[in-house]
Design a protein around this motif. Structure first.
Motif, PDB file in Angstrom:
ATOM      1  N   VAL A  99      -1.205   2.984  -9.038  1.00  0.00           N
ATOM      2  CA  VAL A  99      -0.701   1.771  -9.682  1.00  0.00           C
ATOM      3  C   VAL A  99      -0.809   0.565  -8.742  1.00  0.00           C
ATOM      4  O   VAL A  99      -1.130  -0.539  -9.179  1.00  0.00           O
ATOM      5  N   LEU A 100      -0.569   0.763  -7.452  1.00  0.00           N
ATOM      6  CA  LEU A 100      -0.719  -0.349  -6.498  1.00  0.00           C
ATOM      7  C   LEU A 100      -2.180  -0.775  -6.373  1.00  0.00           C
ATOM      8  O   LEU A 100      -2.484  -1.966  -6.303  1.00  0.00           O
ATOM      9  N   THR A 101      -3.075   0.201  -6.366  1.00  0.00           N
ATOM     10  CA  THR A 101      -4.501  -0.106  -6.282  1.00  0.00           C
ATOM     11  C   THR A 101      -4.973  -0.832  -7.539  1.00  0.00           C
ATOM     12  O   THR A 101      -5.694  -1.831  -7.455  1.00  0.00           O
ATOM     13  N   GLN A 121       2.713  -6.986 -11.160  1.00  0.00           N
ATOM     14  CA  GLN A 121       1.684  -6.362 -11.988  1.00  0.00           C
ATOM     15  C   GLN A 121       1.806  -4.845 -11.937  1.00  0.00           C
ATOM     16  O   GLN A 121       1.653  -4.166 -12.959  1.00  0.00           O
ATOM     17  N   ALA A 122       2.093  -4.292 -10.775  1.00  0.00           N
ATOM     18  CA  ALA A 122       2.284  -2.835 -10.659  1.00  0.00           C
ATOM     19  C   ALA A 122       3.465  -2.386 -11.516  1.00  0.00           C
ATOM     20  O   ALA A 122       3.380  -1.384 -12.231  1.00  0.00           O
ATOM     21  N   THR A 168       0.798  -1.223   0.000  1.00  0.00           N
ATOM     22  CA  THR A 168       0.000   0.000   0.000  1.00  0.00           C
ATOM     23  C   THR A 168       0.831   1.274   0.000  1.00  0.00           C
ATOM     24  O   THR A 168       0.323   2.337  -0.326  1.00  0.00           O
ATOM     25  N   GLN A 169       2.119   1.197   0.368  1.00  0.00           N
ATOM     26  CA  GLN A 169       2.916   2.423   0.460  1.00  0.00           C
ATOM     27  C   GLN A 169       4.359   2.198   0.032  1.00  0.00           C
ATOM     28  O   GLN A 169       4.863   1.096   0.029  1.00  0.00           O
ATOM     29  N   GLY A 216       4.021   9.179  -4.505  1.00  0.00           N
ATOM     30  CA  GLY A 216       2.770   9.916  -4.306  1.00  0.00           C
ATOM     31  C   GLY A 216       1.556   9.224  -4.877  1.00  0.00           C
ATOM     32  O   GLY A 216       1.392   8.008  -4.783  1.00  0.00           O
ATOM     33  N   GLU A 217       0.690  10.019  -5.476  1.00  0.00           N
ATOM     34  CA  GLU A 217      -0.582   9.528  -6.021  1.00  0.00           C
ATOM     35  C   GLU A 217      -0.368   8.508  -7.135  1.00  0.00           C
ATOM     36  O   GLU A 217      -1.156   7.571  -7.281  1.00  0.00           O
TER      37      GLU A 217
END
Length: 111
Positions: free
Chosen positions: A27-29, A65-66, A6-7, A21-22
């Protein structure tokens, strides 16, 4: 067991040049959602909610995948189908990532 990435702090050892940042959050989401979509019911608990305590294979699949999503952003013209105004950019989930999510089991055959 593990949890989804997540970070950025979690990624530094395995992906030092990850976006920040965003961009990283997005990309992780997106990678997590794609993994969950591929897993289908395998990723749901008995209440139908996505499980949060996941295997390290699934965590690695999300990372790969990210990274693929970031790499595809700089893909060239060879990565499109169609032409002119009717083009579709191809962003497949790699077989390695799919196998991390749901390993193929070899079944002995009769020969």
């Amino acid at each position: 067991m593990a949890t989804w990435y997540t970070q950025r702090g979690e990624l530094v050892p395995v992906w030092p040049d990850a976006p920040t940042g965003e961009d990283l959050t997005e990309v992780l989401t997106a990678a997590k959602e794609q993994c969950l979509d591929y897993l289908g019911d395998l990723a749901l608990d008995e209440d139908g909610e996505p499980i949060s305590d996941i295997s390290y294979r699934w965590r690695r699949a999300q990372l790969l995948q990210a990274r693929s999503l970031v790499n595809f952003q700089s893909a060239g013209d060879g990565d499109v189908l169609g032409g002119g105004t009717q083009t579709v950019r191809v962003y497949p989930m790699d077989a390695t990532i799919r196998n991390l999510l749901v390993p193929r089991r070899l079944t002995p055959g009769v020969g």
